[in-house]
Design a protein around this motif. Structure first.
Motif, mmCIF file in Angstrom:
data_model
loop_
_atom_site.group_PDB
_atom_site.id
_atom_site.type_symbol
_atom_site.label_atom_id
_atom_site.label_comp_id
_atom_site.label_asym_id
_atom_site.label_seq_id
_atom_site.Cartn_x
_atom_site.Cartn_y
_atom_site.Cartn_z
ATOM 1 N N PRO A 248 0.824 -1.218 0.000
ATOM 2 C CA PRO A 248 0.000 0.000 0.000
ATOM 3 C C PRO A 248 0.854 1.264 0.000
ATOM 4 O O PRO A 248 1.936 1.293 0.571
ATOM 5 N N ALA A 363 -18.968 2.602 -6.817
ATOM 6 C CA ALA A 363 -17.582 2.793 -7.258
ATOM 7 C C ALA A 363 -16.681 1.821 -6.532
ATOM 8 O O ALA A 363 -17.084 1.200 -5.549
ATOM 9 N N ASP A 385 -22.380 4.578 -11.984
ATOM 10 C CA ASP A 385 -21.036 4.068 -11.750
ATOM 11 C C ASP A 385 -20.079 5.260 -11.772
ATOM 12 O O ASP A 385 -20.284 6.210 -12.526
HETATM 13 P P1 ATP Z 1 -3.348 -0.569 -4.742
HETATM 14 O O1 ATP Z 1 -3.199 0.695 -5.522
HETATM 15 O O2 ATP Z 1 -2.725 -0.498 -3.391
HETATM 16 O O3 ATP Z 1 -2.999 -1.797 -5.505
HETATM 17 P P2 ATP Z 1 -6.222 -0.307 -5.210
HETATM 18 O O4 ATP Z 1 -5.837 0.250 -6.545
HETATM 19 O O5 ATP Z 1 -7.223 -1.406 -5.189
HETATM 20 O O6 ATP Z 1 -4.920 -0.775 -4.411
HETATM 21 P P3 ATP Z 1 -7.954 1.875 -4.481
HETATM 22 O O7 ATP Z 1 -7.376 3.216 -4.635
HETATM 23 O O8 ATP Z 1 -8.876 1.620 -3.359
HETATM 24 O O9 ATP Z 1 -6.768 0.866 -4.299
HETATM 25 O O10 ATP Z 1 -8.740 1.460 -5.795
HETATM 26 C C1 ATP Z 1 -8.655 2.142 -7.026
HETATM 27 C C2 ATP Z 1 -8.799 1.168 -8.160
HETATM 28 O O11 ATP Z 1 -10.070 0.490 -8.100
HETATM 29 C C3 ATP Z 1 -8.777 1.794 -9.528
HETATM 30 O O12 ATP Z 1 -7.469 2.066 -9.971
HETATM 31 C C4 ATP Z 1 -9.482 0.724 -10.360
HETATM 32 O O13 ATP Z 1 -8.628 -0.344 -10.670
HETATM 33 C C5 ATP Z 1 -10.556 0.222 -9.411
HETATM 34 N N1 ATP Z 1 -11.831 0.953 -9.620
HETATM 35 C C6 ATP Z 1 -12.320 1.957 -8.875
HETATM 36 N N2 ATP Z 1 -13.522 2.350 -9.315
HETATM 37 C C7 ATP Z 1 -13.810 1.595 -10.388
HETATM 38 C C8 ATP Z 1 -14.918 1.523 -11.315
HETATM 39 N N3 ATP Z 1 -15.974 2.317 -11.189
HETATM 40 N N4 ATP Z 1 -14.842 0.612 -12.316
HETATM 41 C C9 ATP Z 1 -13.774 -0.192 -12.442
HETATM 42 N N5 ATP Z 1 -12.714 -0.186 -11.616
HETATM 43 C C10 ATP Z 1 -12.719 0.695 -10.594
#
Ligand code: ATP
Ligand code: MG
Length: 632
Positions: A248, A363, A385
């Motif tokens: 993270p 989301a 979405d």
């Molecule tokens: P890490 O960056 O530590 O690997 P993470 O990317 O899961 O974790 P978050 O910032 O919680 O951490 O999540 C963002 C990600 O979630 C985006 O980059 C995307 O991959 C996914 N995401 C968020 N919203 C959507 C959506 N509406 N549709 C598709 N994917 C989504």
């Protein structure tokens, strides 16, 4: 009403004029002298010289005008309590908490780590930090000692605020032993631990370190603690990403830019009005909890519901009963929650009067079409979405109905949000893709708009190295997500760049295959990963959770169903996308925030070490896959 393409274009072409207008949505103690300083890319400094305060904008300014309007509605189906705090009451509680933190030695710029269940006191703590210019670092309450210890060492908090216990599904989950162990493991030792004792689990106190909230609150019952006016770029908080793709990252957020970005998003995207009620079902441990349980709705003068409990307890109607009771107008949840409800009787969702509700926003992960259709029909409301990241703090892609109403397209989180100069970049040539329907990496031209991460906490170098890549002679922010844009400017997310698989020279997004498999009526959930293959480079492997597990109980039935699903993928995407195997499991490995850990599944399938698993929800789900794929 503006024409959305013009609105978006202006946010890029006349960036300063655009954001100067948005900045008028909040109160400034000292006006800013410059809208955006970008002399040291990729570091952007928004609203230079302006002084403001998040807590003032979220609480005090509303308390002054509408003191008795509801502000924080705390509902717990775990301990069967509901408390409604008006803006005035919320301000008083926040001032008491601010006085307590100061009493414990917290000064402006100090970090306060929050390791708490979904209680009102957690909200008081976050707002109290904002009030006195301390930097909060909320760590999701479900994390165990090891994850917590690494975050303590990263944030180096002066004070940790915690509780005796949380509760999940009626079962008490003690926090204090985990916290004590984490502090032992960590190199950094906080000066004090403030314990909010809910009377759920007895715990031992460390003399000289552990303080009691109730006792200190009584001592500071009449406290008056003014807001500290912070320069716009002073940090408000740090927060870790979900850890879906690895270690993270500690996202650092500013003050003024974040406040303006949230105020603007409440108007243009979520369309919440003062006096209405907002209900986000997330957790304060995640970015959605920061932006849209605590700050966004309150900045907009709305009441916000903070819910402790499961979506299915006492029954699957509980969220909708809250919509009816508190006349929720805007609701925000995650596809994973919608899929949980999908396993229940839809009658639970229609039992309540949902007339106050304007829309349900989802989301956090891909929203598959069957789930979107199901929930939309079950509640009879538009499903919107939106796509964003911990890093951005608010949506990059969405439908901005507050600017100009536009249709949603299932499977698409919408268009580029104002302020975000979104581009699709070809991974191999690094050229920009303008042609509709061609796949590329979603990137954003700098500067990022207000509200996005300033840097990674104490690691500017990692910030630049991780996110800002030279693409086609330009330096751009990479989302590490892969997408495609249609002729109307709607984007479709195809998955993470890690999740692209290459089958015999064909590049496929695992998401596309998952979408196809989940259209099978018996599939509740599915994960697809690419697994190294001598012949084809990679092959797709699918792991599905069935709505009716009994239908694949015998090996013959499982094989028949596997064949049926493969045929379905063949017919929808072509034989090249057909998974090598479709295996049936009782659950999928996810992060605590409900995201599929495809990276870990892939590693296990390739008989490799899955790496950092600190954010995994249920290790047994991964174990089940390991047993299936390990050669006997
Ligand atoms: P890490 O960056 O530590 O690997 P993470 O990317 O899961 O974790 P978050 O910032 O919680 O951490 O999540 C963002 C990600 O979630 C985006 O980059 C995307 O991959 C996914 N995401 C968020 N919203 C959507 C959506 N509406 N549709 C598709 N994917 C989504
Ligand atoms: Mg990420």
């Amino acid at each position: 009403m503006a024409h959305y393409p013009d609105f978006h274009r202006r946010s890029i072409d006349d960036r300063d004029g655009f954001w100067r207008e948005q900045a008028a949505l909040i109160d400034w103690e000292t006006p800013f002298s410059q809208v955006c300083a970008y002399s040291r890319p990729p570091f952007a400094h928004w609203f230079v010289g302006g002084r403001t305060n998040l807590c003032h904008n979220a609480v005090d300014r509303h308390a002054a005008q509408r003191p008795d309007a509801p502000a924080l509605i705390w509902v717990s189906t775990e301990v069967d309590q509901e408390v409604v705090y008006s803006f005035r009451q919320l301000q008083r509680e926040v001032e008491r908490m601010a006085a307590i933190l100061q009493d414990l030695g917290v000064k402006q710029g100090d970090r306060v780590l929050v390791y708490m269940p979904m209680t009102a006191e957690a909200a008081f703590t976050m707002l109290a930090c904002a009030r006195i210019g301390a930097v909060h670092s909320v760590v999701f309450g479900g994390f165990a000692s090891h994850s917590l210890a690494t975050r303590i060492d990263d944030a180096e908090p002066t004070v940790i605020v915690s509780s005796d216990a949380g509760s999940r599904g009626g079962k008490v989950v003690p926090y204090k032993p985990l916290l004590d162990e984490a502090i032992t493991l960590a190199k950094h030792k906080p000066a004090a631990v403030l314990m909010v004792d809910r009377g759920l689990a007895p715990f031992s106190r460390v003399a000289g370190r552990d303080a009691d909230y109730a006792e200190l609150r009584a001592r500071h019952i009449d406290a008056q603690v003014p807001c500290v006016w912070l320069e716009s770029s002073e940090p408000s908080y740090t927060l870790y990403t979900s850890g879906t793709t690895g270690k993270p990252k500690g996202v650092q957020r500013d003050t003024g830019g974040y406040c303006v970005a949230l105020a603007a998003s409440m108007k243009h995207i979520y369309m919440g009005q003062p006096g209405e009620t907002y209900f986000s079902t997330s957790d304060i441990g995640w970015v959605v909890g920061h932006s849209y349980i605590i700050y966004g709705p309150l900045i907009a003068g709305m009441a916000t519901i903070m819910y402790e409990g499961l979506p299915t307890r006492p029954d699957a109607g509980v969220w909708w009963s809250l919509v009816e009771k508190y006349k929720v107008s805007v609701m925000f949840s995650a596809p994973t929650a919608a899929r949980v409800l999908k396993k229940q009787d839809p009658a639970f969702l229609t039992r309540y009067n949902l007339s106050s509700l304007k829309a349900l926003f989802l989301a956090g992960e891909p929203l598959d079409e069957p789930t979107a259709t199901w929930i939309s029909q079950a509640i009879g409301k538009p499903i919107i979405d939106n796509y964003w990241q911990t890093e951005t703090g608010w949506p990059i892609l969405a439908i901005c109905n507050g600017v100009e109403p536009a249709p949603t397209k299932f499977g698409s989180p919408g268009k580029a949000v104002y302020g975000f100069d979104v581009r699709l970049i070809d991974e191999t040539t690094a050229e920009e893709i303008t042609e509709p329907g061609k796949k590329g990496v979603i990137a954003v031209e700098g500067p990022l708009p207000p509200g996005c991460l300033q840097t990674i906490w104490r690691d500017d170098e990692r910030y630049v190295k991780t996110y800002w890549q030279s693409i086609h002679k330009r330096t751009m922010y990479s989302t590490f997500d892969w997408g495609v844009k249609d002729a109307d400017g709607y984007f479709y997310i195809l998955g993470r760049t890690d999740d692209v698989i290459n089958v015999a020279g064909h590049r496929l997004g695992t998401r596309e295959i998952e979408e196809s498999i989940s259209s099978h009526p018996n599939v509740a959930e599915v994960a697809v990963v690419g697994v190294a293959d001598n012949l084809k480079g990679q092959v797709a492997m699918a792991f599905a959770v069935l709505k009716d597990p009994a239908s694949a109980a015998s090996p013959a039935d499982a094989l028949a169903l596997e064949g049926e699903i493969m045929k379905l993928v063949d017919s929808q995407l072509g034989a090249v996308a057909r998974p090598a195997r479709v295996r049936f499991v009782s659950g999928l490995p996810k992060t605590r925030s409900g995201k599929l850990l495809r990276r870990a599944i892939q590693a296990v399938c390739e008989l490799r070490d899955p790496g950092d698993l600190t954010t995994i929800e249920d290790p047994s789900a991964l174990q089940q896959i390991r047993e299936l794929v390990t050669p006997a």
